[in-house]
Motif scaffolding. Structure first.
Motif, short mmCIF file in Angstrom:
data_model
loop_
_atom_site.label_atom_id
_atom_site.label_comp_id
_atom_site.label_asym_id
_atom_site.label_seq_id
_atom_site.Cartn_x
_atom_site.Cartn_y
_atom_site.Cartn_z
N ASP A 117 8.07 28.49 -12.47
CA ASP A 117 8.95 29.60 -12.83
C ASP A 117 10.18 29.06 -13.55
OD1 ASP A 117 10.32 31.94 -13.14
OD2 ASP A 117 10.37 32.49 -11.02
N LEU A 118 10.25 29.34 -14.85
CA LEU A 118 11.38 28.92 -15.68
C LEU A 118 12.10 30.14 -16.26
CD1 LEU A 118 9.53 26.08 -17.65
CD2 LEU A 118 10.86 25.85 -15.56
N SER A 119 11.96 31.27 -15.63
CA SER A 119 12.50 32.53 -16.15
C SER A 119 14.02 32.55 -16.14
CB SER A 119 11.98 33.71 -15.32
OG SER A 119 10.57 33.75 -15.31
N GLY A 120 14.58 33.39 -17.02
CA GLY A 120 16.02 33.63 -17.02
C GLY A 120 16.85 32.47 -17.49
N ASN A 121 16.34 31.71 -18.46
CA ASN A 121 17.09 30.60 -19.04
C ASN A 121 17.23 30.79 -20.55
OD1 ASN A 121 17.61 28.52 -16.78
ND2 ASN A 121 15.45 29.03 -16.46
N TYR A 122 17.50 29.70 -21.25
CA TYR A 122 17.67 29.77 -22.71
C TYR A 122 16.75 28.76 -23.39
CZ TYR A 122 21.90 32.35 -21.47
OH TYR A 122 22.78 33.28 -20.95
N PHE A 123 15.59 28.52 -22.82
CA PHE A 123 14.66 27.56 -23.40
C PHE A 123 14.14 28.09 -24.73
CE2 PHE A 123 13.98 26.38 -18.80
CZ PHE A 123 14.66 25.18 -18.90
N THR A 124 14.01 27.18 -25.69
CA THR A 124 13.60 27.54 -27.05
C THR A 124 12.33 26.78 -27.42
OG1 THR A 124 15.02 25.80 -27.97
CG2 THR A 124 15.96 28.00 -27.76
N GLY A 125 11.88 27.00 -28.65
CA GLY A 125 10.71 26.30 -29.14
C GLY A 125 9.41 26.95 -28.68
N ALA A 126 8.33 26.26 -28.94
CA ALA A 126 7.01 26.78 -28.63
C ALA A 126 6.69 26.61 -27.14
CB ALA A 126 5.95 26.07 -29.47
N ILE A 127 5.82 27.47 -26.65
CA ILE A 127 5.30 27.28 -25.30
C ILE A 127 4.36 26.08 -25.33
CG2 ILE A 127 3.83 28.28 -23.50
CD1 ILE A 127 4.86 31.01 -24.35
N PRO A 128 4.56 25.10 -24.45
CA PRO A 128 3.79 23.84 -24.55
C PRO A 128 2.28 24.05 -24.41
CG PRO A 128 5.68 23.58 -23.07
CD PRO A 128 5.58 25.04 -23.38
N GLU A 129 1.52 23.43 -25.32
CA GLU A 129 0.07 23.43 -25.21
C GLU A 129 -0.37 22.66 -23.97
OE1 GLU A 129 -2.43 24.71 -26.85
OE2 GLU A 129 -1.57 25.50 -28.71
N SER A 130 0.47 21.73 -23.52
CA SER A 130 0.10 20.87 -22.39
C SER A 130 0.10 21.60 -21.06
CB SER A 130 1.04 19.66 -22.31
OG SER A 130 2.41 20.07 -22.26
N PHE A 131 0.39 22.91 -21.06
CA PHE A 131 0.21 23.68 -19.83
C PHE A 131 -1.25 23.66 -19.38
CE2 PHE A 131 4.12 26.66 -20.27
CZ PHE A 131 4.91 25.68 -19.69
N SER A 132 -2.16 23.28 -20.29
CA SER A 132 -3.57 23.16 -19.91
C SER A 132 -3.78 22.07 -18.88
CB SER A 132 -4.42 22.88 -21.14
OG SER A 132 -4.00 21.68 -21.77
N GLN A 133 -2.77 21.22 -18.65
CA GLN A 133 -2.85 20.16 -17.64
C GLN A 133 -2.46 20.67 -16.25
OE1 GLN A 133 -0.08 17.52 -19.67
NE2 GLN A 133 -1.76 16.20 -20.35
N LEU A 134 -2.42 21.98 -16.08
CA LEU A 134 -2.07 22.59 -14.80
C LEU A 134 -3.25 23.40 -14.27
CD1 LEU A 134 1.48 23.92 -15.88
CD2 LEU A 134 0.94 21.73 -14.79
N PRO A 135 -4.33 22.75 -13.89
CA PRO A 135 -5.58 23.47 -13.56
C PRO A 135 -5.48 24.34 -12.32
CG PRO A 135 -5.76 21.16 -12.93
CD PRO A 135 -4.49 21.28 -13.70
N GLN A 136 -4.53 24.07 -11.43
CA GLN A 136 -4.41 24.86 -10.20
C GLN A 136 -3.28 25.88 -10.28
OE1 GLN A 136 -4.85 22.97 -6.40
NE2 GLN A 136 -5.78 21.13 -7.28
N LEU A 137 -2.68 26.06 -11.43
CA LEU A 137 -1.56 26.97 -11.57
C LEU A 137 -1.98 28.41 -11.30
CD1 LEU A 137 1.48 26.76 -12.34
CD2 LEU A 137 0.82 27.50 -14.64
N GLN A 138 -1.26 29.07 -10.40
CA GLN A 138 -1.55 30.46 -10.04
C GLN A 138 -0.50 31.43 -10.57
OE1 GLN A 138 -2.05 30.66 -5.78
NE2 GLN A 138 -3.47 28.93 -5.75
N GLN A 139 0.73 30.96 -10.74
CA GLN A 139 1.80 31.84 -11.24
C GLN A 139 2.62 31.10 -12.29
OE1 GLN A 139 4.20 33.87 -8.27
NE2 GLN A 139 5.98 33.84 -9.60
N LEU A 140 2.74 31.70 -13.47
CA LEU A 140 3.53 31.13 -14.56
C LEU A 140 4.57 32.14 -14.99
CD1 LEU A 140 4.11 28.98 -16.70
CD2 LEU A 140 2.30 29.98 -18.12
N GLY A 141 5.85 31.77 -14.84
CA GLY A 141 6.95 32.64 -15.20
C GLY A 141 7.83 32.03 -16.28
N LEU A 142 7.78 32.61 -17.47
CA LEU A 142 8.60 32.14 -18.60
C LEU A 142 9.45 33.28 -19.15
CD1 LEU A 142 5.82 30.13 -20.50
CD2 LEU A 142 7.44 29.26 -18.82
N SER A 143 9.67 34.31 -18.34
CA SER A 143 10.37 35.51 -18.79
C SER A 143 11.81 35.21 -19.19
CB SER A 143 10.39 36.56 -17.67
OG SER A 143 9.09 36.80 -17.18
#
Length: 424
Positions: A117-143
């Motif tokens: 969960d990285l929501s509510g920040n000021y992160f810029t740029g592209a969403i990393p393609e390397s998120f594919s290295q998170l095979p057990q990820l159940q919740q992704l928060g980039l809001s």
């Protein structure tokens, strides 16, 4: 001395203790996880990291997993998995901290991570393609960040993902058909971006409960099929066109449907009024022209709130809506309805709370071409008891001193006659 399948219990206990001691001795954070945590801190703009903040406390002179919630790692991560190689990070949370920077260069090699969960920040740029290295990820928060570019195809590889929040960013391009591989997904929230193109058919996602893609630039017609498990579908404020598909009645668990602020035309299908679970229907600000009456006159409808305002619907007010047993909020404002206010509406505004049939608590009929006398039941209503608006019609004697006429005078006789010469 007892035994366990011929194995001396005392020796078994000694071996268990030795294993626990071995794991404790090697409980430091896995070196790969430490490397990723370091990359994250290095990628964040130092100016956005306050000394007392969560990320500011990360001090790699000590072991992260052994120092969670200490003064060196006051927050941000959780380690639940212990292996002979070291503890593994399972949750990483840096939400609403005001951090900035780009995370696209990080190698997200966290194979045991379940929540990010990285929501509510000021992160810029592209969403990393390397998120594919998170095979057990159940919740992704980039809001609520400033991520840009398109949705990465790699998101479709997160087969364990259950909740995806990437709303309120600057993303462009299409919504990926590869999302159909997210078989465990229950929530998809992409609202508040600049996503465009046609909305893909996601009917294979049999666990999906919520789709919210509002406030984008999605175009074309709705797909013929949606997941049968859907409870909420919100696609307001896009560029969708065409007819509202009657096949939405096949989404049997749907409770909330919001397609407002689009370009839908044609009819409001009767199947929406006989839907077995639909409670909230919002189709305002479209180009709809007619309402199809259900065969059961609406007496089996589950709808509580209906908003068809700001369309181009012509004809008499749909009297069957006054027979819908749970309907308490109805907005038909700013259309081209004409004729007299149905007796069914007049009866429904006078019902007492607690009865089996709900009272109209909100009835908005302004901005049409209704004519005739105001129903006598309305005249007995007290201000504040219900919300009713009859302004900007062709009604006979609707003075502004009556609270339901306040907020807009009636149209002039010339306007009314120009629309329909038979209006008295």
């Amino acid at each position: 001395m007892g035994s366990l399948s011929g194995f001396p219990c005392s020796l078994f206990l000694v071996l268990v203790l030795l294993e626990l001691l071995l794991l404790h001795a090697q409980s430091k954070t896995h070196p790969d996880d430490v490397e990723v945590l370091k990359q994250i801190k290095e990628s964040v703009d130092p100016k956005s990291v306050n000394p007392g903040s969560c990320l500011g406390s990360w001090d790699f002179q000590v072991d992260p997993c052994d120092s969670v919630f200490s003064d060196k790692f006051i927050c941000g991560l959780r380690c639940d998995v212990v292996s002979p190689e070291g503890s593994r990070v399972t949750e990483l949370t840096l939400d609403q901290a005001g951090y900035s920077g780009s995370l696209s260069s990080i190698s997200w090699n966290l194979p045991y991570l379940q929540k990010l969960d990285l929501s509510g920040n000021y992160f810029t740029g592209a969403i990393p393609e390397s998120f594919s290295q998170l095979p057990q990820l159940q919740q992704l928060g980039l809001s609520r960040n400033y991520f840009s570019g398109s949705l990465p195809e790699s998101l479709g590889a997160l087969s364990s993902l259950q909740e995806l929040y990437i709303d309120n960013n600057n993303l462009e391009g299409p919504i990926l058909s590869s999302f159909n591989a997210l078989y465990n997904l229950t929530r998809l929230e992409l609202q508040g971006n600049k996503l465009s193109g046609a909305f893909p058919e996601l009917s294979q996602l049999n666990s999906l409960n919520v789709i919210d893609v509002s406030n984008n630039a999605i175009s074309g017609e709705l797909p013929a099929n949606f997941p049968a498990s859907l409870v909420e579908l919100s696609m307001r404020n896009n560029s969708l066109v065409g007819a509202i598909p009657a096949s939405l009645s096949n989404v049997v668990y749907l409770q909330v449907l919001d397609l407002s602020h689009n370009g839908f035309g044609g009819i409001v299908p009767a199947s929406l009024f006989t839907h077995p679970s639909l409670e909230q229907l919002t189709l305002s600000f479209n180009e709809l022209e007619a309402v199809e009456a259900p065969g059961d006159s609406g007496v089996n409808s589950q709808l509580i709130a209906v908003d068809l305002s700001n369309n181009m619907i012509r004809g008499f007010l749909p009297g069957f809506m006054g027979l819908m047993p749970r309907l308490s909020a109805l907005s038909l404002e700013n259309n081209q309805f004409w004729g007299m206010i149905p007796a069914e509406y007049a009866v429904k505004v006078m019902l007492s709370p607690g009865q089996e049939v709900a009272q109209f608590e909100r009835l908005l009929l302004g901005g049409n071409y209704l004519f005739g006398a105001i129903p006598g039941q309305f005249l007995g209503l007290k201000p504040g008891s219900v919300t009713i608006n009859l302004g900007d019609n062709c009604l006979y004697r609707c003075p502004l001193r009556l609270f339901f006429c306040d907020g807009g005078q009636q149209k002039s006789l010339m306007q009314c006659k120009a629309f329909a010469p038979f209006i008295p």
